[in-house]
Enzyme design. Sequence first.
Site, short mmCIF file in Angstrom:
data_model
loop_
_atom_site.label_atom_id
_atom_site.label_comp_id
_atom_site.label_asym_id
_atom_site.label_seq_id
_atom_site.Cartn_x
_atom_site.Cartn_y
_atom_site.Cartn_z
N LYS A 1 0.84 -1.20 0.00
CA LYS A 1 0.00 0.00 0.00
C LYS A 1 0.88 1.26 0.00
CE LYS A 1 -3.90 -2.25 2.37
NZ LYS A 1 -4.83 -2.16 3.56
N TYR B 1 -12.22 -2.08 -3.52
CA TYR B 1 -12.72 -2.29 -2.15
C TYR B 1 -14.25 -2.18 -2.07
CZ TYR B 1 -8.13 -2.45 0.14
OH TYR B 1 -6.88 -2.81 0.58
N ARG C 1 -1.71 -14.38 4.13
CA ARG C 1 -2.45 -13.69 5.19
C ARG C 1 -1.74 -13.86 6.54
NH1 ARG C 1 -6.86 -10.30 4.11
NH2 ARG C 1 -7.56 -10.84 6.19
N THR D 1 -5.39 -7.51 10.48
CA THR D 1 -5.73 -6.19 9.93
C THR D 1 -5.30 -5.07 10.88
OG1 THR D 1 -7.67 -7.27 8.96
CG2 THR D 1 -7.63 -4.85 8.95
N ASN E 1 -2.02 0.08 7.18
CA ASN E 1 -1.48 -1.22 7.59
C ASN E 1 -0.63 -1.90 6.52
OD1 ASN E 1 -3.49 -2.03 5.90
ND2 ASN E 1 -4.72 -3.08 7.45
N HIS F 1 -1.93 -5.44 1.55
CA HIS F 1 -3.20 -6.14 1.29
C HIS F 1 -2.89 -7.58 0.87
CE1 HIS F 1 -7.14 -7.11 -0.41
NE2 HIS F 1 -6.47 -7.68 -1.39
N GLU G 1 -9.18 -10.32 -7.77
CA GLU G 1 -8.18 -9.28 -7.56
C GLU G 1 -6.99 -9.42 -8.51
OE1 GLU G 1 -7.49 -9.43 -3.31
OE2 GLU G 1 -9.52 -8.72 -2.89
N1 UDP Z 1 -9.80 -0.75 7.34
C1 UDP Z 1 -9.85 0.43 8.05
N2 UDP Z 1 -10.53 0.45 9.24
C2 UDP Z 1 -11.15 -0.64 9.76
C3 UDP Z 1 -11.11 -1.84 9.01
C4 UDP Z 1 -10.43 -1.86 7.80
O1 UDP Z 1 -9.30 1.44 7.63
O2 UDP Z 1 -11.74 -0.56 10.83
C5 UDP Z 1 -9.08 -0.77 6.06
C6 UDP Z 1 -7.68 -1.37 6.22
O3 UDP Z 1 -6.81 -0.71 5.32
C7 UDP Z 1 -7.92 -2.80 5.78
C8 UDP Z 1 -8.92 -2.59 4.63
O4 UDP Z 1 -9.77 -1.56 5.12
O5 UDP Z 1 -6.71 -3.41 5.39
C9 UDP Z 1 -9.74 -3.80 4.26
O6 UDP Z 1 -10.36 -4.30 5.42
P1 UDP Z 1 -10.40 -5.88 5.67
O7 UDP Z 1 -11.31 -6.10 6.81
O8 UDP Z 1 -10.71 -6.57 4.38
O9 UDP Z 1 -8.92 -6.19 6.17
P2 UDP Z 1 -7.70 -6.95 5.45
O10 UDP Z 1 -8.29 -8.01 4.56
O11 UDP Z 1 -6.92 -5.92 4.70
O12 UDP Z 1 -6.91 -7.53 6.58
MG MG Z 2 -9.77 -7.94 3.15
#
Ligand code: UDP
Ligand code: MG
Length: 132
Positions: free
Chosen positions: A9, A49, A85, A91, A112, A115, A126
Amino acid sequence: MEQTLSIIKPDGVSKNLVGTILKKFEDAGFKITNIKYLTLDADQAGEFYSMHKEQPFYGELVNFMTSGPCIPFVIQGENAILKVREIMGSTNPAEAKEGTIRAEHAESIDRNIIHGSDSPESAKREISFFFG
Ligand code: UDP
Ligand code: MG
């Protein structure tokens, strides 16, 4: 053999973590089989997203993902979707296991670093989103 889509990112790129992150996956035995350097526009980030459209963080997520260049790439190997993952970490970096990319480098849940696709269906969607 499985393929998954990851993105370094904008915060990962601006913190010069590209090499560190790619090396982590290579050291774990995975192959990087495709890679790009680009800046998403709001339509692209919003579509990528789109499953989070109703979430309160969606607008900020799109802003963040368009704030600078990012690096989408394809990772290939056994159990790649799940393993990637695991290597990324939770996350929320505050909950991420020690040694994971997010535990080591992420500032917060909304910045974070990385992705990774969360299922075979997401990986397929994706990968074709970025690489056709
Ligand atoms: N995100 C955020 N706030 C939250 C949850 C998610 O900003 O409370 C953002 C964060 O960048 C995250 C992305 O949205 O990586 C996608 O969320 P997801 O739950 O799919 O998490 P990931 O798959 O990236 O672990
Ligand atoms: Mg996700």
